[in-house]
Write a protein that holds these residues in place. Structure first.
Motif, PDB file in Angstrom:
ATOM      1  N   LEU A  77     -41.398 -65.952 -27.146  1.00 38.17           N
ATOM      2  CA  LEU A  77     -40.066 -65.612 -26.629  1.00 38.17           C
ATOM      3  C   LEU A  77     -40.149 -64.458 -25.629  1.00 38.17           C
ATOM      4  CD1 LEU A  77     -37.959 -65.794 -29.925  1.00 38.17           C
ATOM      5  CD2 LEU A  77     -37.865 -67.386 -27.991  1.00 38.17           C
ATOM      6  N   LEU A  78     -40.934 -63.451 -25.963  1.00 37.31           N
ATOM      7  CA  LEU A  78     -41.084 -62.313 -25.058  1.00 37.31           C
ATOM      8  C   LEU A  78     -41.816 -62.704 -23.776  1.00 37.31           C
ATOM      9  CD1 LEU A  78     -41.893 -59.566 -27.703  1.00 37.31           C
ATOM     10  CD2 LEU A  78     -39.746 -59.869 -26.428  1.00 37.31           C
ATOM     11  N   GLU A  79     -42.752 -63.629 -23.879  1.00 31.63           N
ATOM     12  CA  GLU A  79     -43.421 -64.118 -22.677  1.00 31.63           C
ATOM     13  C   GLU A  79     -42.421 -64.843 -21.775  1.00 31.63           C
ATOM     14  OE1 GLU A  79     -47.502 -66.358 -21.283  1.00 31.63           O
ATOM     15  OE2 GLU A  79     -46.805 -66.692 -23.344  1.00 31.63           O
ATOM     16  N   GLY A  80     -41.497 -65.580 -22.384  1.00 32.25           N
ATOM     17  CA  GLY A  80     -40.446 -66.238 -21.618  1.00 32.25           C
ATOM     18  C   GLY A  80     -39.576 -65.230 -20.880  1.00 32.25           C
ATOM     19  N   VAL A  81     -39.265 -64.118 -21.539  1.00 29.59           N
ATOM     20  CA  VAL A  81     -38.486 -63.057 -20.881  1.00 29.59           C
ATOM     21  C   VAL A  81     -39.269 -62.514 -19.690  1.00 29.59           C
ATOM     22  CG1 VAL A  81     -37.543 -60.715 -21.154  1.00 29.59           C
ATOM     23  CG2 VAL A  81     -37.198 -62.422 -22.955  1.00 29.59           C
ATOM     24  N   ALA A  82     -40.551 -62.252 -19.888  1.00 25.27           N
ATOM     25  CA  ALA A  82     -41.387 -61.740 -18.797  1.00 25.27           C
ATOM     26  C   ALA A  82     -41.462 -62.737 -17.647  1.00 25.27           C
ATOM     27  CB  ALA A  82     -42.786 -61.415 -19.315  1.00 25.27           C
ATOM     28  N   ASP A  83     -41.575 -64.010 -17.971  1.00 24.61           N
ATOM     29  CA  ASP A  83     -41.661 -65.043 -16.932  1.00 24.61           C
ATOM     30  C   ASP A  83     -40.374 -65.158 -16.131  1.00 24.61           C
ATOM     31  OD1 ASP A  83     -44.246 -65.593 -17.741  1.00 24.61           O
ATOM     32  OD2 ASP A  83     -43.711 -67.401 -18.856  1.00 24.61           O
ATOM     33  N   ASP A  84     -39.236 -64.857 -16.766  1.00 20.61           N
ATOM     34  CA  ASP A  84     -37.929 -64.984 -16.104  1.00 20.61           C
ATOM     35  C   ASP A  84     -37.535 -63.757 -15.291  1.00 20.61           C
ATOM     36  OD1 ASP A  84     -37.663 -67.526 -17.119  1.00 20.61           O
ATOM     37  OD2 ASP A  84     -36.338 -66.927 -18.772  1.00 20.61           O
ATOM     38  N   LEU A  85     -38.306 -62.668 -15.399  1.00 25.88           N
ATOM     39  CA  LEU A  85     -37.972 -61.469 -14.640  1.00 25.88           C
ATOM     40  C   LEU A  85     -37.973 -61.782 -13.145  1.00 25.88           C
ATOM     41  CD1 LEU A  85     -39.997 -58.786 -16.608  1.00 25.88           C
ATOM     42  CD2 LEU A  85     -37.517 -59.054 -16.568  1.00 25.88           C
ATOM     43  N   PRO A  86     -37.119 -61.221 -12.358  1.00 27.11           N
ATOM     44  CA  PRO A  86     -36.319 -60.030 -12.621  1.00 27.11           C
ATOM     45  C   PRO A  86     -35.017 -60.298 -13.372  1.00 27.11           C
ATOM     46  CG  PRO A  86     -36.022 -60.656 -10.343  1.00 27.11           C
ATOM     47  CD  PRO A  86     -37.016 -61.622 -10.954  1.00 27.11           C
ATOM     48  N   ALA A  87     -34.703 -61.557 -13.657  1.00 27.57           N
ATOM     49  CA  ALA A  87     -33.494 -61.845 -14.443  1.00 27.57           C
ATOM     50  C   ALA A  87     -33.728 -61.356 -15.871  1.00 27.57           C
ATOM     51  CB  ALA A  87     -33.199 -63.337 -14.433  1.00 27.57           C
ATOM     52  N   LEU A  88     -32.733 -60.700 -16.424  1.00 23.58           N
ATOM     53  CA  LEU A  88     -32.810 -60.210 -17.795  1.00 23.58           C
ATOM     54  C   LEU A  88     -32.174 -61.225 -18.738  1.00 23.58           C
ATOM     55  CD1 LEU A  88     -31.848 -56.479 -17.178  1.00 23.58           C
ATOM     56  CD2 LEU A  88     -34.113 -57.410 -17.661  1.00 23.58           C
ATOM     57  N   PRO A  89     -32.566 -61.205 -20.005  1.00 23.16           N
ATOM     58  CA  PRO A  89     -31.942 -62.137 -20.950  1.00 23.16           C
ATOM     59  C   PRO A  89     -30.465 -61.803 -21.139  1.00 23.16           C
ATOM     60  CG  PRO A  89     -33.407 -60.612 -22.095  1.00 23.16           C
ATOM     61  CD  PRO A  89     -33.562 -60.351 -20.633  1.00 23.16           C
ATOM     62  N   ALA A  90     -29.696 -62.804 -21.523  1.00 22.94           N
ATOM     63  CA  ALA A  90     -28.283 -62.586 -21.841  1.00 22.94           C
ATOM     64  C   ALA A  90     -28.190 -61.559 -22.964  1.00 22.94           C
ATOM     65  CB  ALA A  90     -27.638 -63.910 -22.267  1.00 22.94           C
ATOM     66  N   ASP A  91     -27.063 -60.866 -23.036  1.00 21.93           N
ATOM     67  CA  ASP A  91     -26.887 -59.814 -24.038  1.00 21.93           C
ATOM     68  C   ASP A  91     -27.166 -60.294 -25.461  1.00 21.93           C
ATOM     69  OD1 ASP A  91     -26.282 -58.078 -22.002  1.00 21.93           O
ATOM     70  OD2 ASP A  91     -24.155 -57.861 -22.534  1.00 21.93           O
ATOM     71  N   ASP A  92     -26.664 -61.478 -25.811  1.00 21.16           N
ATOM     72  CA  ASP A  92     -26.897 -62.008 -27.167  1.00 21.16           C
ATOM     73  C   ASP A  92     -28.385 -62.249 -27.413  1.00 21.16           C
ATOM     74  OD1 ASP A  92     -24.203 -61.916 -27.669  1.00 21.16           O
ATOM     75  OD2 ASP A  92     -23.877 -64.083 -27.492  1.00 21.16           O
ATOM     76  N   ASP A  93     -29.062 -62.796 -26.411  1.00 24.82           N
ATOM     77  CA  ASP A  93     -30.504 -63.039 -26.544  1.00 24.82           C
ATOM     78  C   ASP A  93     -31.271 -61.728 -26.651  1.00 24.82           C
ATOM     79  OD1 ASP A  93     -30.059 -65.769 -26.418  1.00 24.82           O
ATOM     80  OD2 ASP A  93     -30.409 -65.866 -24.247  1.00 24.82           O
ATOM     81  N   ALA A  94     -30.892 -60.748 -25.848  1.00 25.28           N
ATOM     82  CA  ALA A  94     -31.553 -59.441 -25.891  1.00 25.28           C
ATOM     83  C   ALA A  94     -31.346 -58.782 -27.255  1.00 25.28           C
ATOM     84  CB  ALA A  94     -31.031 -58.542 -24.778  1.00 25.28           C
ATOM     85  N   THR A  95     -30.132 -58.866 -27.774  1.00 25.13           N
ATOM     86  CA  THR A  95     -29.841 -58.297 -29.093  1.00 25.13           C
ATOM     87  C   THR A  95     -30.668 -58.987 -30.170  1.00 25.13           C
ATOM     88  OG1 THR A  95     -27.610 -57.671 -28.400  1.00 25.13           O
ATOM     89  CG2 THR A  95     -27.999 -57.864 -30.777  1.00 25.13           C
ATOM     90  N   SER A  96     -30.786 -60.293 -30.076  1.00 23.76           N
ATOM     91  CA  SER A  96     -31.583 -61.054 -31.038  1.00 23.76           C
ATOM     92  C   SER A  96     -33.064 -60.654 -30.961  1.00 23.76           C
ATOM     93  CB  SER A  96     -31.419 -62.555 -30.771  1.00 23.76           C
ATOM     94  OG  SER A  96     -32.228 -63.294 -31.631  1.00 23.76           O
ATOM     95  N   LEU A  97     -33.583 -60.520 -29.743  1.00 27.73           N
ATOM     96  CA  LEU A  97     -34.978 -60.102 -29.571  1.00 27.73           C
ATOM     97  C   LEU A  97     -35.203 -58.699 -30.143  1.00 27.73           C
ATOM     98  CD1 LEU A  97     -35.705 -61.381 -25.963  1.00 27.73           C
ATOM     99  CD2 LEU A  97     -36.832 -62.148 -28.062  1.00 27.73           C
ATOM    100  N   CYS A  98     -34.257 -57.804 -29.888  1.00 28.08           N
ATOM    101  CA  CYS A  98     -34.362 -56.442 -30.414  1.00 28.08           C
ATOM    102  C   CYS A  98     -34.375 -56.460 -31.937  1.00 28.08           C
ATOM    103  CB  CYS A  98     -33.215 -55.573 -29.890  1.00 28.08           C
ATOM    104  SG  CYS A  98     -33.362 -55.168 -28.140  1.00 28.08           S
ATOM    105  N   HIS A  99     -33.540 -57.283 -32.520  1.00 28.99           N
ATOM    106  CA  HIS A  99     -33.496 -57.405 -33.990  1.00 28.99           C
ATOM    107  C   HIS A  99     -34.843 -57.911 -34.518  1.00 28.99           C
ATOM    108  CE1 HIS A  99     -31.753 -57.966 -37.949  1.00 28.99           C
ATOM    109  NE2 HIS A  99     -32.312 -59.156 -37.964  1.00 28.99           N
ATOM    110  N   MET A 100     -35.394 -58.916 -33.865  1.00 28.69           N
ATOM    111  CA  MET A 100     -36.689 -59.449 -34.302  1.00 28.69           C
ATOM    112  C   MET A 100     -37.780 -58.390 -34.173  1.00 28.69           C
ATOM    113  SD  MET A 100     -36.881 -63.398 -33.056  1.00 28.69           S
ATOM    114  CE  MET A 100     -35.790 -63.438 -31.646  1.00 28.69           C
ATOM    115  N   LEU A 101     -37.774 -57.669 -33.049  1.00 24.86           N
ATOM    116  CA  LEU A 101     -38.776 -56.618 -32.854  1.00 24.86           C
ATOM    117  C   LEU A 101     -38.631 -55.507 -33.893  1.00 24.86           C
ATOM    118  CD1 LEU A 101     -38.660 -56.370 -28.974  1.00 24.86           C
ATOM    119  CD2 LEU A 101     -40.719 -56.872 -30.323  1.00 24.86           C
ATOM    120  N   GLU A 102     -37.403 -55.174 -34.195  1.00 21.92           N
ATOM    121  CA  GLU A 102     -37.138 -54.084 -35.137  1.00 21.92           C
ATOM    122  C   GLU A 102     -37.563 -54.436 -36.559  1.00 21.92           C
ATOM    123  OE1 GLU A 102     -33.457 -51.164 -36.402  1.00 21.92           O
ATOM    124  OE2 GLU A 102     -33.033 -52.977 -35.255  1.00 21.92           O
TER     125      GLU A 102
END
Length: 159
Positions: A23-48
């Motif tokens: 999932l994080l590799e997908g975020v890196a591949d999509d840069l400079p576009a950032l993930p949607a807020d819900d997706d970012a929150t979900s990723l942060c929760h998983m990382l935490e």
């Protein structure tokens, strides 16, 4: 002896961590576009939650499997696994701070570097740990446990 049941939780954790890395590799591949807020929150929760849970389970596994053994050559390997676990948690905290929807956006190159360092390091650390278990516990692994670990390591090194 170490049976496959002794490895299941560790390898399941590795599979979940590998999915997070994807999932994080997908975020890196999509840069400079950032993930949607819900997706970012979900990723942060998983990382935490995923990294501390994973580290705690690995610690219990190491204590259960290797604590009673005298392994003069194995201590440096186990120390590296411990240190890398702490490093992953620290990197995850940095990513959480960077990916929060309310965070000031980082330059895409900086965020991409942070993401890639995390998921590439995490993948390498999982492979290293599985290889270390194969080496340190080789004679104690049942044939089924050895096969399970070798299959997981093969998948890890192929990706």
């Amino acid at each position: 002896m170490i049976d496959e049941i002794d490895l299941i939780a560790l390898l399941a954790d590795h599979a979940e961590l590998a999915r997070l890395c994807d999932l994080l590799e997908g975020v890196a591949d999509d840069l400079p576009a950032l993930p949607a807020d819900d997706d970012a929150t979900s990723l942060c929760h998983m990382l935490e939650h995923r990294l501390p849970t994973h580290e705690a389970r690995e610690h219990r596994f190491r204590e259960t499997v290797f604590a009673a053994q005298s392994m003069p050559n194995g201590e440096p390997l186990l120390d590296r696994i411990r240190c890398r676990g702490v490093s992953q948690i620290m990197q995850a905290q940095d990513l959480i701070a960077a990916l929060q929807p309310s965070a000031s956006p980082l330059p895409a190159t900086t965020l991409g570097y942070m993401l890639r360092c995390f998921f590439e390091g995490c993948r390498a650390d999982m492979a290293f740990e599985e290889l270390a278990i194969l080496v340190l516990a080789d004679r104690r692994l049942t044939p089924t446990a050895s096969t399970l670990l070798r299959d997981s390591l093969e998948r890890r090194c192929r990706d």
